[in-house]
Design an enzyme around this catalytic site. Structure first.
Site, PDB file in Angstrom:
ATOM      1  CE  LYS A 190      -4.083   1.993   2.444  1.00 51.44           C
ATOM      2  NZ  LYS A 190      -5.163   1.756   1.208  1.00 51.44           N
ATOM      3  CB  ALA A 191       3.369   2.383  -2.222  1.00 53.68           C
TER       4      ALA A 191
END
Length: 305
Positions: free
Chosen positions: A157-158
């Site tokens: 989850k960047a």
């Protein structure tokens, strides 16, 4: 209360307006951040954070992918989340833990830049609107696809991944829809701009697998647990675009969106054009746990004490 209160920043509580970074920070130029979205609910037993440990586990998984050595233990990070909710006297709220590369050297190589950690929380209602939880939302299939394999790691989850999400969301809104659903690089159903996708057909619940360029959502996993607990059949399966149009029900899940039904896709009415019976059962079971109406039998809630 967005913009007020205290933020946990590198181990200390600071005023919201003082939780700032330098304009030349690596994250500003290269999107080098990872983050989580977590919700705290006001239950009959007091405020409680939903699946905190799983969210922090995923934060550390994302850090591993991007070679970020978080200078706090998972326990310390979880304690920071609870502390931020408590010190800001929030009964229910949205929580944003974030880890990012700060001010150091310039260039794509991030390894010489310092790592910063923060947790913020604020009051935030239903992401797609309270009315949408019952009446559903309108969706379009986006012209933008999700990442191809071995390009951007979708299981992380960047922050940089969400440039794609922004394009999906803006396109949908500007075309008069509430949300967009992207296809993967092979043309199969992937996910929304910030939500996982589920369809119901002939009583069976289907959702795309992680190989379809999705984020493995915590709320998505919760649907598997709840559905099986209710005796429903639920499967991960590659889904062609047209399966959305002919579904009996479609719904989206996510920390912000919670569990939101879809009433129309590309102006095609889904089912009866409103929340279907399977979606309603899942919604009720989900929110009954979150509001303390039923026991927390899955041990999902962390009390804020």
């Amino acid at each position: 209360m967005f913009g007020k209160g205290k933020i946990w920043f590198d181990g200390k509580l600071v005023d919201w307006k003082k939780a700032t970074i330098h304009v030349m920070s690596h994250v500003v130029h290269y999107g080098s951040s990872i983050f989580e979205g977590v919700r705290c609910y006001q239950t009959k037993q007091g405020s409680a954070i939903f699946r905190l440990e799983e969210h922090i586990d995923r934060l550390y998984d994302s850090a591993k992918v991007y070679r970020m050595e978080i200078p706090f233990t998972k326990k310390q990070f979880m304690e920071a989340v609870v502390k931020v909710v408590k010190v800001n006297k929030l009964k229910s709220c949205y929580i944003r833990p974030v880890v990012f590369r700060g001010y150091g050297t310039m260039g794509v190589n991030p390894l010489k830049n310092p790592l910063h950690c923060a947790v913020a929380a604020w009051s935030w209602g239903s992401y797609l609107g309270e009315e949408a939880l019952e009446k559903g939302i309108s969706v379009r299939i986006s012209s933008w696809h999700r990442q191809a394999p071995n390009t951007f790691p979708t299981l992380a989850k960047a922050g940089g991944n969400y440039l794609n999400s922004q394009l999906i969301k803006m396109e949908a809104l500007q075309d008069g829809f509430d949300e967009g659903i992207a296809l993967d690089s092979y043309g199969y159903v992937s996910e929304g701009s910030g939500e996982n996708v589920f369809i119901v057909k002939n009583g069976v619940i289907f959702t795309p697998p992680t190989s379809s360029a999705i984020l493995a959502g915590i709320t998505r996993h919760s649907m598997f647990v709840i559905a099986r607990d209710l005796g429903m059949e639920i499967r991960q399966q590659v889904l062609p675009r047209e399966s959305l149009y002919i579904a009996d029900e479609v719904f989206l899940t996510g920390t912000a969106a919670e569990l939101t039904p879809v009433s129309k896709i590309d102006n095609i009415i889904i089912g009866n054009g409103k929340r279907g019976p399977v979606t309603e059962k899942l919604q009720k079971a989900f929110f009954d746990i979150l509001r303390g109406e039923t026991p927390d039998r899955f041990d999902w809630l962390t009390p804020v004490k």
